[in-house]
Design a protein around this motif. Structure first.
Motif, PDB file in Angstrom:
ATOM      1  N   HIS A 143     -64.572 -46.198 -70.301  1.00  0.00           N
ATOM      2  CA  HIS A 143     -65.481 -45.342 -71.076  1.00  0.00           C
ATOM      3  C   HIS A 143     -66.443 -46.156 -71.927  1.00  0.00           C
ATOM      4  CE1 HIS A 143     -64.471 -41.195 -70.129  1.00  0.00           C
ATOM      5  NE2 HIS A 143     -63.287 -41.696 -69.788  1.00  0.00           N
ATOM      6  N   HIS A 182     -62.638 -38.156 -76.293  1.00  0.00           N
ATOM      7  CA  HIS A 182     -61.857 -38.131 -75.041  1.00  0.00           C
ATOM      8  C   HIS A 182     -60.926 -39.332 -74.920  1.00  0.00           C
ATOM      9  CE1 HIS A 182     -60.902 -38.085 -70.782  1.00  0.00           C
ATOM     10  NE2 HIS A 182     -61.489 -39.261 -70.647  1.00  0.00           N
ATOM     11  N   SER A 196     -60.902 -34.267 -69.790  1.00  0.00           N
ATOM     12  CA  SER A 196     -62.030 -34.448 -68.875  1.00  0.00           C
ATOM     13  C   SER A 196     -61.828 -33.673 -67.590  1.00  0.00           C
ATOM     14  CB  SER A 196     -62.214 -35.929 -68.562  1.00  0.00           C
ATOM     15  OG  SER A 196     -60.984 -36.498 -68.131  1.00  0.00           O
ATOM     16  N   HIS A 254     -58.475 -47.429 -69.533  1.00  0.00           N
ATOM     17  CA  HIS A 254     -59.249 -46.187 -69.480  1.00  0.00           C
ATOM     18  C   HIS A 254     -60.354 -46.224 -70.533  1.00  0.00           C
ATOM     19  CE1 HIS A 254     -59.818 -42.005 -71.073  1.00  0.00           C
ATOM     20  NE2 HIS A 254     -60.169 -41.841 -69.813  1.00  0.00           N
TER      21      HIS A 254
HETATM   22 FE   LIG Z   1     -61.682 -40.559 -68.893  1.00  0.00          FE
END
Ligand SMILES: [Fe+2]
Length: 388
Positions: A139, A47, A77, A135
């Protein structure tokens, strides 16, 4: 603002760090999804890569060829405007793409992006790259907490045996309360450094006199709450919280186990350990934080009280539940296009958490950072600080 060459370095370091987090995993650990909120490590790896491919390479690198036409479906997502995707609860049902293929995908995208950055970095690419890095850092934290859930809920309670150490155990100092005088204070991000859109809209708030604890609640205080019947005393709880306690038969924080009358907890680096009462509590929901504060005759700070006091606090070991609902600041505007889905659409039915945690990667959080979760979630390193 960070210089371009440093940004490229930051990108490379971030990509490497994600893979370092996964180094101690066995191949089977990459695939499972024990609950909806916990994504398989393989999915996080894919992702975070898809994010760079979708938002930068696809639109800004001439002649770029997607690694796979099918991966957007698997690794998107929640971006409705970007297309259809696998339902969240099915992320753990996918044996393909394989872990090897996902690592190859990472290498392909990292290299393509490095090539692009060597050619020319336009302002829009710089902006998207910065968001993509932050981002991925978000994660990284999710990877750590998801790995903890995967290993910690396995009956063999395997240990996370990597070079990375997570300082889950920290002795709290002596508690005292800091007094903040009533007045008008400014809240929100200022300056040129990166922040998310939800921190913008710097604005004034009026705060009444308040006191805030210099320490976080400890395991020992939580044991006292349990022994005093806190989980059975309906009057301490919100109606929704009481339903949550009963539906899920909650009697202690997540990862706590009563073995031979002694409380133990699962930790990543050391597995199942006897609980030290002097150390900082973790893994509680907002509902529990609220009930505990009620029991103490106190309350949780609002996010504004937290931010104003933050320069006097030692913070960063736990995400601290606040009494504030996750709402836009005055003048809040969403990004145009799909990235407008990043934060704004979650501003309903969630509470703000402030601080950071032992799982937060370096150079990520700050005193204006607004984390947010639904009230019953506790697989992150969540704790609480009392106010009155
Ligand atoms: Fe994300």
């Amino acid at each position: 603002m960070i210089a371009i060459e440093n940004l490229v370095q930051f990108f490379i370091e971030t990509r490497e760090h994600t893979e370092n987090i996964c180094k101690p995993l066995e191949i089977e650990d990459y695939v499972v999804q024990p609950i909806a909120d916990v994504s398989p490590p393989k999915w996080h790896l894919g992702h975070t890569t898809w994010f760079f491919e979708e938002f930068i390479l696809k639109h800004h690198k001439e002649g770029y060829t997607l690694f796979s036409e099918d991966f957007a479906f698997v690794f998107n997502s929640y971006y409705e405007s970007v297309g259809k995707r696998v339902v969240r609860t099915d992320r753990g049902n996918l044996s393909r793409p394989t872990v090897d293929q996902v690592y190859a995908y990472r290498t392909y995208v990292t290299q393509a992006l490095q090539e692009l950055l060597e050619e020319e970095i336009t302002p829009i690419v710089e902006k998207l790259l910065t968001i993509g890095i932050h981002h991925e850092k978000q994660h990284q934290e999710l990877l750590v907490t998801d790995i903890k859930y995967i290993l910690g809920n396995n009956p063999l309670t395997p240990i996370y045996e990597g070079e990375l150490r997570f300082r889950e155990s920290k002795k709290e100092t002596l508690q005292s309360f800091i007094t903040i005088n009533e007045g008008v204070y400014e809240i929100g991000h200022t300056g040129e450094d990166f922040c998310y859109d939800n921190e913008l809209g710097r604005h004034k708030v009026y705060l009444h006199d308040y006191q805030i604890s210099n320490t976080l609640v400890t395991n020992g205080e939580w044991i006292a709450f349990i022994e005093a019947g806190g989980y059975q005393e309906t009057l301490l709880w919100h109606s929704e919280g009481w339903d949550w306690v009963n539906t899920h038969e909650i009697t202690a924080p997540m990862y706590w186990y009563l073995i031979d009358d002694e409380w133990h907890q699962y930790t990543l680096n050391n597995g199942l350990q006897k609980i030290n009462p002097d150390e900082t509590l973790a893994h509680i929901s907002y509902y529990e934080a609220f009930a505990f504060a009620q029991w103490k005759g106190m309350r949780l700070p609002t996010e504004f009280e937290w931010e104003v006091a933050s320069s006097q606090l030692d913070w960063g070991d736990r995400w601290e539940w606040t009494e504030s609902s996750y709402l836009p600041y005055p003048g809040y505007t969403k990004e145009e296009g799909a990235l407008g889905e990043y934060n704004g659409k979650f501003m309903v039915n969630q509470k703000v958490l402030r601080g950071g945690s032992v799982a937060t990667p370096p150079k990520h959080t700050r005193h204006t950072y607004r984390n947010f979760f639904q009230t019953g979630l506790r697989w992150q390193f969540t704790g609480l600080r009392l106010a009155k």
